[in-house]
Write an enzyme that holds these catalytic residues in place. Structure first.
Site, PDB file in Angstrom:
ATOM      1  CG  ASP A 118      -2.080   0.990   1.023  1.00 17.89           C
ATOM      2  OD1 ASP A 118      -2.548   1.151  -0.115  1.00 17.89           O
ATOM      3  OD2 ASP A 118      -2.503   1.598   2.023  1.00 17.89           O
ATOM      4  CD  GLU A 131      -5.357   3.127  -0.325  1.00 16.82           C
ATOM      5  OE1 GLU A 131      -4.535   2.544  -1.057  1.00 16.82           O
ATOM      6  OE2 GLU A 131      -5.250   3.194   0.908  1.00 16.82           O
ATOM      7  CB  THR A 164      -7.308  -4.429   2.027  1.00 15.96           C
ATOM      8  OG1 THR A 164      -6.385  -4.014   3.031  1.00 15.96           O
ATOM      9  CG2 THR A 164      -7.267  -3.460   0.855  1.00 15.96           C
ATOM     10  NE  ARG A 209      -7.526   6.703   9.401  1.00 13.64           N
ATOM     11  CZ  ARG A 209      -6.854   6.485   8.272  1.00 13.64           C
ATOM     12  NH1 ARG A 209      -5.583   6.091   8.304  1.00 13.64           N
ATOM     13  NH2 ARG A 209      -7.444   6.636   7.115  1.00 13.64           N
TER      14      ARG A 209
END
Ligand code: MN
Length: 418
Positions: free
Chosen positions: A125, A200, A254, A234
């Site tokens: 990534d 993404e 993912t 996070r």
């Protein structure tokens, strides 16, 4: 290039994501049948394995479509990719005399379940969205140190895990992890309270390599693209990321969209990279337009609620192309394999509504955003469904990616329950 007309009537709409211009590759099954390779055309899926077995497709020898993945075909290389695309385009075109022979091998897409289109060899990534890197850096380190000193010189990335890549529609479980907030004296092990997503684009390596690749060769080795949601905890990330980068924060899952949109289908939408603030070194120097003009959006739907589009942006904001990322990946000699997946990094634009993660949209929880039903969000709540979408708009046609969707389930009562 205009809309190419097909005898599959549903494919002939200016807004349909899967016209003859697209022909994305996936793996599907229908009730009582096993997963196999297919290509989307309008509201239908052509069973590529069956068409190959019937002798209608002769690309790639006898066994290439036996496995339920596109890896064996991707490994054949560029000439085979072009041959299959040409053959499918001709057979599915309006007026083709192959219609009668192909029709028995079409299934309705709404009767199909989608599976992983590839066996992911390895997952890397990157971090190529400048606005995203600036926003996150500002929150994590302050505005003066937002963009790391290396960022304008090379694509920053980390080696992720192939094992946690899942196909759209797979539920995501809120993770437990080690967390230490700014006000905490000691870390604790608890369910993540700041669980997030990242918008993404994923690039899929088709042709393997062993040694440094030029940017042009890297571009040629990429088979196609998918939407990619890099789910991110996070609070775990903020405590663990120095000095070696994210680890458990990115280990939950993912999600990728089920249809591989080929580099060939996206060729009309190639665009130049953003202006370079400092010249790139030779091994990364731009070798033509290798970015893509693809409209992207994120939708959040609470459990039982109405959807809200929370972000709209464009893939043309990426500072480094997938080709530059792949070239950099190989620069120290790393071999690349068929099925390697490269995440672009979160794609955020300059404007607040163009931010591709909740971390940015709600500015670390300081500025929660509104949903259409009056609820607010800082991070993802249990039962929320996040959906990514992507569309490249041509002259009278659309090349779409199909959905990239996941729903967040509550954390397990204890981390070790089964
Ligand atoms: Mn990411």
């Amino acid at each position: 290039m205009p809309l190419k007309l097909s005898w599959v009537a549903s494919a002939n709409g200016a807004d349909h994501p899967f016209p003859l211009n697209n022909l994305p590759y996936g793996v599907f099954s229908t009730a009582g049948t096993d997963p196999r390779c297919g290509v989307a055309i309008g509201d239908m899926i052509l069973d590529v394995r069956a068409a190959h077995a019937a002798g209608l497709i002769t690309v790639g020898g006898t066994r290439v479509f036996d496995p339920p993945s596109w890896n064996a075909f991707m490994a054949l290389g560029q000439d085979a990719w072009a041959d299959l695309r040409d053959r499918l385009t001709a057979m599915l075109a309006q007026g083709s005399d192959a219609q009668a022979a192909l029709e028995p091998h079409l299934v309705a897409a709404n009767a199909a379940q989608m599976h992983m289109p590839i066996e992911v060899a390895e997952f890397t990534d990157f971090y190529a969205g400048r606005h995203h890197a600036t926003n996150v850096g500002t929150m994590f380190r302050g505005a003066d140190n937002a963009l790391p000193p290396n960022w304008l010189h090379m694509p920053i990335g980390y080696n992720g895990r192939a094992s946690s890549v899942v196909v759209s529609g797979t539920d995501i479980r809120r993770p437990w992890g080690q967390i230490k907030g700014p006000g905490d004296d000691t870390p604790r092990f608890a369910p993540s309270q700041r669980f997030d997503m990242e918008l993404e684009l994923g690039a899929i390596v088709g042709t393997p390599s062993d040694g440094p690749l030029s940017v042009q060769d890297a571009f040629d080795n990429i088979f196609g693209y998918v939407l990619l949601n890099d789910w991110s905890a996070r609070d775990i990330q903020a405590w663990e990321y120095q000095p070696l980068g994210p680890f458990q924060a990115k280990a939950t899952a993912t999600t990728i969209s089920p249809w591989i949109v080929t580099a060939a289908a996206l060729a009309p939408f190639r665009c130049d990279a953003p202006v370079r603030e400092v010249p790139l070194l030779d091994h990364l120097r731009d070798a033509g337009p290798m970015g893509y003009d693809i409209d992207l959006a994120v939708t959040l739907t609470p459990n039982g609620g109405a959807p809200t589009t929370i972000a709209r942006t464009n893939a043309n904001a990426l500072y480094y192309s997938a080709a530059q990322q792949l070239a950099h990946h190989t620069a120290a000699g790393c071999p690349m394999r068929t099925g390697d997946l490269l995440g672009s990094g979160t794609i955020s634009g300059a404007e607040p509504h163009q931010r591709g993660s909740l971390l940015e949209l709600a500015w670390g929880g300081q500025d929660p955003f509104q949903l259409t039903d009056g609820q607010t969000r800082s991070f993802i709540e249990d039962g929320d469904t996040l959906a990514l979408s992507g569309h490249a708009r041509g002259d009278g046609f659309t090349v779409g990616f199909g959905a990239c969707v996941g729903t967040l389930l509550p954390a397990l009562a204890t981390p070790y329950a089964r």
